[in-house]
Design a protein around this motif. Structure first.
Motif, PDB file in Angstrom:
ATOM      1  N   GLU A   1      -3.306  -2.844   8.889  1.00 44.60           N
ATOM      2  CA  GLU A   1      -3.079  -3.319   7.515  1.00 44.60           C
ATOM      3  C   GLU A   1      -4.392  -3.721   6.856  1.00 44.60           C
ATOM      4  O   GLU A   1      -5.225  -4.395   7.474  1.00 44.60           O
TER       5      GLU A   1
ATOM      6  N   ASP B   1      -7.194   0.718   5.463  1.00 46.94           N
ATOM      7  CA  ASP B   1      -7.315   2.121   5.018  1.00 46.94           C
ATOM      8  C   ASP B   1      -8.512   2.303   4.089  1.00 46.94           C
ATOM      9  O   ASP B   1      -9.250   3.286   4.190  1.00 46.94           O
TER      10      ASP B   1
ATOM     11  N   TYR C   1      -5.236  -7.931  -4.567  1.00 44.61           N
ATOM     12  CA  TYR C   1      -5.526  -6.754  -3.735  1.00 44.61           C
ATOM     13  C   TYR C   1      -6.946  -6.258  -4.034  1.00 44.61           C
ATOM     14  O   TYR C   1      -7.753  -6.036  -3.128  1.00 44.61           O
TER      15      TYR C   1
HETATM   16  C1  GLA Z   1      -1.089  -1.250  -0.198  1.00 47.93           C
HETATM   17  C2  GLA Z   1      -2.059  -0.123  -0.529  1.00 47.93           C
HETATM   18  C3  GLA Z   1      -2.487   0.623   0.745  1.00 47.93           C
HETATM   19  C4  GLA Z   1      -2.971  -0.336   1.824  1.00 47.93           C
HETATM   20  C5  GLA Z   1      -1.972  -1.484   2.001  1.00 47.93           C
HETATM   21  C6  GLA Z   1      -2.483  -2.532   2.953  1.00 47.93           C
HETATM   22  O1  GLA Z   1       0.125  -0.747   0.280  1.00 47.93           O
HETATM   23  O2  GLA Z   1      -1.474   0.805  -1.407  1.00 47.93           O
HETATM   24  O3  GLA Z   1      -3.488   1.561   0.432  1.00 47.93           O
HETATM   25  O4  GLA Z   1      -4.249  -0.825   1.542  1.00 47.93           O
HETATM   26  O5  GLA Z   1      -1.650  -2.116   0.785  1.00 47.93           O
HETATM   27  O6  GLA Z   1      -2.646  -2.019   4.224  1.00 47.93           O
END
Ligand code: GLA
Length: 371
Positions: free
Chosen positions: A19, A22, A207
């Motif tokens: 998590e 990516d 985020y």
């Molecule tokens: C969201 C983003 C993904 C990833 C997750 C965390 O879902 O869209 O790309 O970064 O968060 O793992």
């Protein structure tokens, strides 16, 4: 929906582990879900895309030469973004009617937006009579999310939404986009997805903030280490370079580095059929997301803690971006129903929220059906 020509669907997802790595070049282990978005589509010989939903009142009729005028509209922006990027990439775009039927609950952290983007792009490819290039579709869908929804996401959600395979997790190397399918062969175990039902807030901005913190960590580490991404840094290297990073940035980097190690452990355990070892990787992942990455919050913490304490549970963690959304738990099949009931009851008692267990299976990504 007989009057439509095709039904094109793409999956929501649950991430088993890996998590917030990516976008740092790490490996992730998501599964595509039977919760999905289906696009019913037909050409309409006009220069407009007409959009309807089965679950929303919104309708839109968008001229093909004015796609970007609709780029900030709440639900339509995903579709418009995909159509725009599809055309920009040199593909044929023509007028069509689309009806979207999304069973991935919005805001649940199970990637309804990726399911919508990927299925819309696959529908456009189908209408253009082009072969389905899942990788190109995933990359265009990621761009739509970044440029039209303003989330600087990695590639995980869109990639698994396109490439997912029934009964398998997808081990995706986000640096190279090479991937493997790993059968979920844990006899007598089930993956249980539970929604904390805590309303999301500020997900996009938090985020994006986390993402920049990891970029800052990489930049600072590169003054000492020859690495191209944070996922390539080992725990030992990070410890040695700790003095280069301010404390918060160090914690963010420590999450990424240790999470990449946990993915390796979990994959080996999954391949060898050791649910207890998969479970402890899940528990450790949650802790790191909560304490070092600070994306869990008290509701997801409570939900994971309650699940972890149940005797039928091997391990549990938040899944997806966090700040609300779902947990994923590895549970003995025989005890799964009692586990669900217990977790919902105890969570309600501790937080006041009603959580929800989703009945869902590990399914295929893009599926195209001629009607
Ligand atoms: C969201 C983003 C993904 C990833 C997750 C965390 O879902 O869209 O790309 O970064 O968060 O793992």
């Amino acid at each position: 929906m007989k009057e439509y020509l095709y039904k094109v669907s793409a999956a929501g997802r649950v991430n088993i582990i890996g998590e917030h790595v990516d976008y740092c070049g790490g490996k992730v282990l998501p599964c595509a879900l039977s919760l999905n978005n289906a696009v019913y589509v037909r050409p309409n010989d006009s220069d407009r895309i007409n959009i309807k939903w089965t679950t929303l009142k919104e309708e839109a009729s968008i001229p093909l030469d004015r796609l970007s005028d609709f780029a900030s509209q709440k639900y339509v922006k995903y579709i418009v973004g995909c159509a725009y990027l599809w055309q920009q990439a040199g593909h044929r775009l023509s007028g069509c009617d689309m009806k979207l039927d999304c069973t991935v609950p919005f805001g649940s952290g199970l990637s309804s937006s990726a399911a919508i983007e990927v299925s819309v792009l696959a529908a456009l490819a189908t209408l253009a009579r082009e072969p389905i290039d899942k990788k190109e579709i995933a990359l265009l869908a990621q761009q739509a999310e970044q440029r039209f929804a303003g989330v600087m996401c990695g590639i995980m959600d869109q990639f698994v939404s396109a490439h997912g395979k029934k009964g398998h997790a997808l081990l995706l190397d986000c640096k190279t986009l090479n991937y493997d399918y790993i059968p979920i062969a844990l006899a007598d175990c089930a993956l249980v997805v539970i929604d904390s039902c805590k309303p999301h807030d500020l997900v996009e901005s938090k985020y994006n903030e986390r993402r920049s913190e990891t970029e800052e960590a990489l930049r600072l580490l590169q003054s000492k280490l020859r690495v191209s991404c944070l996922a390539d840094v080992s725990s030992e290297q990070l410890k040695r370079c700790a003095n280069l990073l301010p404390p918060v940035i160090f914690k963010r980097a420590r999450h990424v580095v240790t999470e990449c190690e946990r993915v390796r452990l979990a994959v080996t355990a999954l391949k060898n059929g050791y649910p207890a070892a998969v479970g402890s990787a899940l528990n450790a992942s949650h802790r790191s997301l909560s304490e070092d990455y600070e994306v869990a919050g008290k509701e997801l913490d409570a939900l994971a803690r309650i699940a972890q304490a149940h005797p039928a549970c091997f391990g549990s963690r938040m899944t997806g971006a966090g700040f609300g959304g779902c947990t994923v738990s590895l549970v003995k099949k025989a005890g799964a129903a009692a586990f669900g009931e217990y977790v919902l009851q105890e969570y309600k008692r501790q937080t006041g929220y009603d959580a929800k267990v989703y009945e869902t299976e590990i399914s295929d990504g893009i599926v195209i059906q001629k009607l």
